[in-house]
Design an enzyme around this catalytic site. Sequence first.
Site, PDB file in Angstrom:
ATOM      1  N   GLY A  42      18.144 121.882 -25.349  1.00 38.07           N
ATOM      2  CA  GLY A  42      17.964 122.889 -25.897  1.00 38.07           C
ATOM      3  C   GLY A  42      17.020 123.681 -26.675  1.00 38.07           C
ATOM      4  O   GLY A  42      15.858 123.486 -26.587  1.00 38.07           O
ATOM      5  N   HIS A  45      11.851 126.738 -23.891  1.00 36.40           N
ATOM      6  CA  HIS A  45      10.884 127.463 -23.624  1.00 36.40           C
ATOM      7  C   HIS A  45      10.430 127.211 -22.352  1.00 36.40           C
ATOM      8  O   HIS A  45      11.540 127.023 -21.317  1.00 36.40           O
ATOM      9  CB  HIS A  45       9.706 127.117 -24.681  1.00 36.40           C
ATOM     10  CG  HIS A  45       9.705 125.344 -24.082  1.00 36.40           C
ATOM     11  ND1 HIS A  45       9.418 124.567 -23.243  1.00 36.40           N
ATOM     12  CD2 HIS A  45       9.966 124.394 -25.128  1.00 36.40           C
ATOM     13  CE1 HIS A  45       9.149 123.853 -23.394  1.00 36.40           C
ATOM     14  NE2 HIS A  45       9.749 123.099 -24.508  1.00 36.40           N
ATOM     15  N   HIS A  48      10.936 124.768 -20.246  1.00 34.76           N
ATOM     16  CA  HIS A  48      12.294 123.537 -19.806  1.00 34.76           C
ATOM     17  C   HIS A  48      12.410 124.889 -18.664  1.00 34.76           C
ATOM     18  O   HIS A  48      12.986 123.900 -18.043  1.00 34.76           O
ATOM     19  CB  HIS A  48      13.096 124.352 -20.804  1.00 34.76           C
ATOM     20  CG  HIS A  48      13.137 123.591 -22.241  1.00 34.76           C
ATOM     21  ND1 HIS A  48      12.979 123.792 -23.139  1.00 34.76           N
ATOM     22  CD2 HIS A  48      13.800 122.262 -22.327  1.00 34.76           C
ATOM     23  CE1 HIS A  48      13.092 122.821 -23.486  1.00 34.76           C
ATOM     24  NE2 HIS A  48      13.242 121.710 -23.179  1.00 34.76           N
ATOM     25  N   ASP A 161       6.829 114.770 -21.776  1.00 31.54           N
ATOM     26  CA  ASP A 161       7.784 113.577 -22.818  1.00 31.54           C
ATOM     27  C   ASP A 161       6.679 112.197 -21.916  1.00 31.54           C
ATOM     28  O   ASP A 161       7.763 111.673 -21.510  1.00 31.54           O
ATOM     29  CB  ASP A 161       8.854 113.141 -22.892  1.00 31.54           C
ATOM     30  CG  ASP A 161       9.117 114.203 -23.701  1.00 31.54           C
ATOM     31  OD1 ASP A 161       8.489 114.490 -24.775  1.00 31.54           O
ATOM     32  OD2 ASP A 161       9.613 115.162 -23.576  1.00 31.54           O
ATOM     33  N   GLN A 164       9.296 108.582 -22.223  1.00 31.93           N
ATOM     34  CA  GLN A 164      10.137 109.046 -21.975  1.00 31.93           C
ATOM     35  C   GLN A 164      10.608 108.834 -20.196  1.00 31.93           C
ATOM     36  O   GLN A 164      11.744 108.424 -19.613  1.00 31.93           O
ATOM     37  CB  GLN A 164      10.712 109.698 -22.178  1.00 31.93           C
ATOM     38  CG  GLN A 164      12.269 110.506 -21.718  1.00 31.93           C
ATOM     39  CD  GLN A 164      12.277 111.776 -22.593  1.00 31.93           C
ATOM     40  OE1 GLN A 164      13.194 112.429 -24.088  1.00 31.93           O
ATOM     41  NE2 GLN A 164      12.631 113.009 -22.280  1.00 31.93           N
ATOM     42  N   MET A 195       3.940 123.124 -24.784  1.00 34.77           N
ATOM     43  CA  MET A 195       5.048 123.360 -25.143  1.00 34.77           C
ATOM     44  C   MET A 195       6.352 122.583 -25.518  1.00 34.77           C
ATOM     45  O   MET A 195       5.787 121.540 -24.962  1.00 34.77           O
ATOM     46  CB  MET A 195       5.826 124.639 -23.523  1.00 34.77           C
ATOM     47  CG  MET A 195       4.806 125.964 -23.073  1.00 34.77           C
ATOM     48  SD  MET A 195       5.345 126.855 -22.563  1.00 34.77           S
ATOM     49  CE  MET A 195       4.116 128.189 -22.130  1.00 34.77           C
ATOM     50  N   ARG A 198       9.570 122.026 -30.761  1.00 34.02           N
ATOM     51  CA  ARG A 198       9.516 121.998 -32.218  1.00 34.02           C
ATOM     52  C   ARG A 198       7.705 122.210 -32.291  1.00 34.02           C
ATOM     53  O   ARG A 198       7.622 122.098 -33.521  1.00 34.02           O
ATOM     54  CB  ARG A 198       8.696 119.998 -32.425  1.00 34.02           C
ATOM     55  CG  ARG A 198       9.718 119.830 -32.530  1.00 34.02           C
ATOM     56  CD  ARG A 198       9.782 118.228 -32.947  1.00 34.02           C
ATOM     57  NE  ARG A 198      10.934 117.369 -33.218  1.00 34.02           N
ATOM     58  CZ  ARG A 198      11.482 116.472 -32.478  1.00 34.02           C
ATOM     59  NH1 ARG A 198      10.586 116.014 -31.066  1.00 34.02           N
ATOM     60  NH2 ARG A 198      12.349 115.932 -32.156  1.00 34.02           N
TER      61      ARG A 198
HETATM   62  O1  PAF Z   1      13.131 114.861 -23.808  1.00 31.86           O
HETATM   63  C1  PAF Z   1      14.233 115.772 -24.679  1.00 31.86           C
HETATM   64  O2  PAF Z   1      14.557 116.296 -24.562  1.00 31.86           O
HETATM   65  C2  PAF Z   1      15.532 114.869 -25.051  1.00 31.86           C
HETATM   66  O3  PAF Z   1      15.123 112.927 -25.015  1.00 31.86           O
HETATM   67  C3  PAF Z   1      16.823 114.182 -23.670  1.00 31.86           C
HETATM   68  C4  PAF Z   1      16.073 113.870 -22.923  1.00 31.86           C
HETATM   69  C5  PAF Z   1      17.303 115.363 -23.291  1.00 31.86           C
HETATM   70  C6  PAF Z   1      17.225 112.710 -24.605  1.00 31.86           C
HETATM   71  O4  PAF Z   1      18.286 113.074 -25.450  1.00 31.86           O
END
Ligand code: PAF
Length: 292
Positions: A42, A45, A48, A161, A164, A195, A198
């Site tokens: 959430g 920005h 996203h 990320d 990730q 972006m 945080r």
């Molecule tokens: O990248 C993120 O915002 C989070 O790590 C995710 C992938 C939504 C998991 O909570």
Amino acid sequence: MRIRRGTQEVRLRIHDSIEHLRAQVRDNRTSGRPIALVPTMGYLHDGHLELIRHASRLAPDVYVSVFVNRLQFGPTEDFARYPRDLHRDSAMAEAAGATDLFAPGVEELTPEGTRVRIVPGHLSDHLCGRSRPGHFAGVLTIVAKLFNLVQPDVAVFGWKDAQQLIIINRMVEELNFPVRIEGVETVREPDGLAMSSRNTYLTDEQRLQAPAIYRALCRGRDMALANPRVDLSAVERQIADEITSSTSGRVDYVQAVSRTDLQPLVRFEPGNTMIAAAVFLGSTRLIDNVRF
Ligand code: PAF
């Protein structure tokens, strides 16, 4: 705002319970409409929104999840103060092309007593995995839950990320999730800052300093490209020094790793090199990377 699907216009459907979400997913499945999923925490920005726009080119129905996942925050991290504004998120997600927003409460998705974790193994030995123990197990666990609930055909994540994204790709491959993962390039402010939700924590002064992170990473990348035999630890040092001398920040790490297995690299490998950095500006931890 309304969404056009073919000749039909649909309003954003908001699901706050698993049961409600599942009913909609069943509808997708029975009518054969593919789903794209954009998982988020959430406070959306432009980064996203780019993921959502990308997703809407891949599938007619785009589910956006908004869930600040406590499993991926350490005990001293910013879970409680992480910015939240569901009203604003709904409007922005809808405008970018989302058809469904899944925004469960903490207890709905991660009830007290949630014990099971998916652990990433050696891909989390370095970079953020090293600085944030348990973080990627928390991410994988929630992402796996979202995949099981939404059953997306494709899921979209950002390259900001990078660790990730690489770890999620590996989970999907090794655990045979029937979903395709798409990575979307980092969206930046005009001055180069990646972006991030945080960024809202930064003071005016820190915000002015923050673009130095990406500038230093780019200079490091250019140094390696100009001299492919350079020792990458010298490049890491130069980047860290540049960040330290041009900001009030504290470098958490600057590390060159292989994009395939995220292990440290000594020499530049064309197409397989990533230099990633995490920097604390005050108590705000920012991450960024260059891949080349
Ligand atoms: O990248 C993120 O915002 C989070 O790590 C995710 C992938 C939504 C998991 O909570």
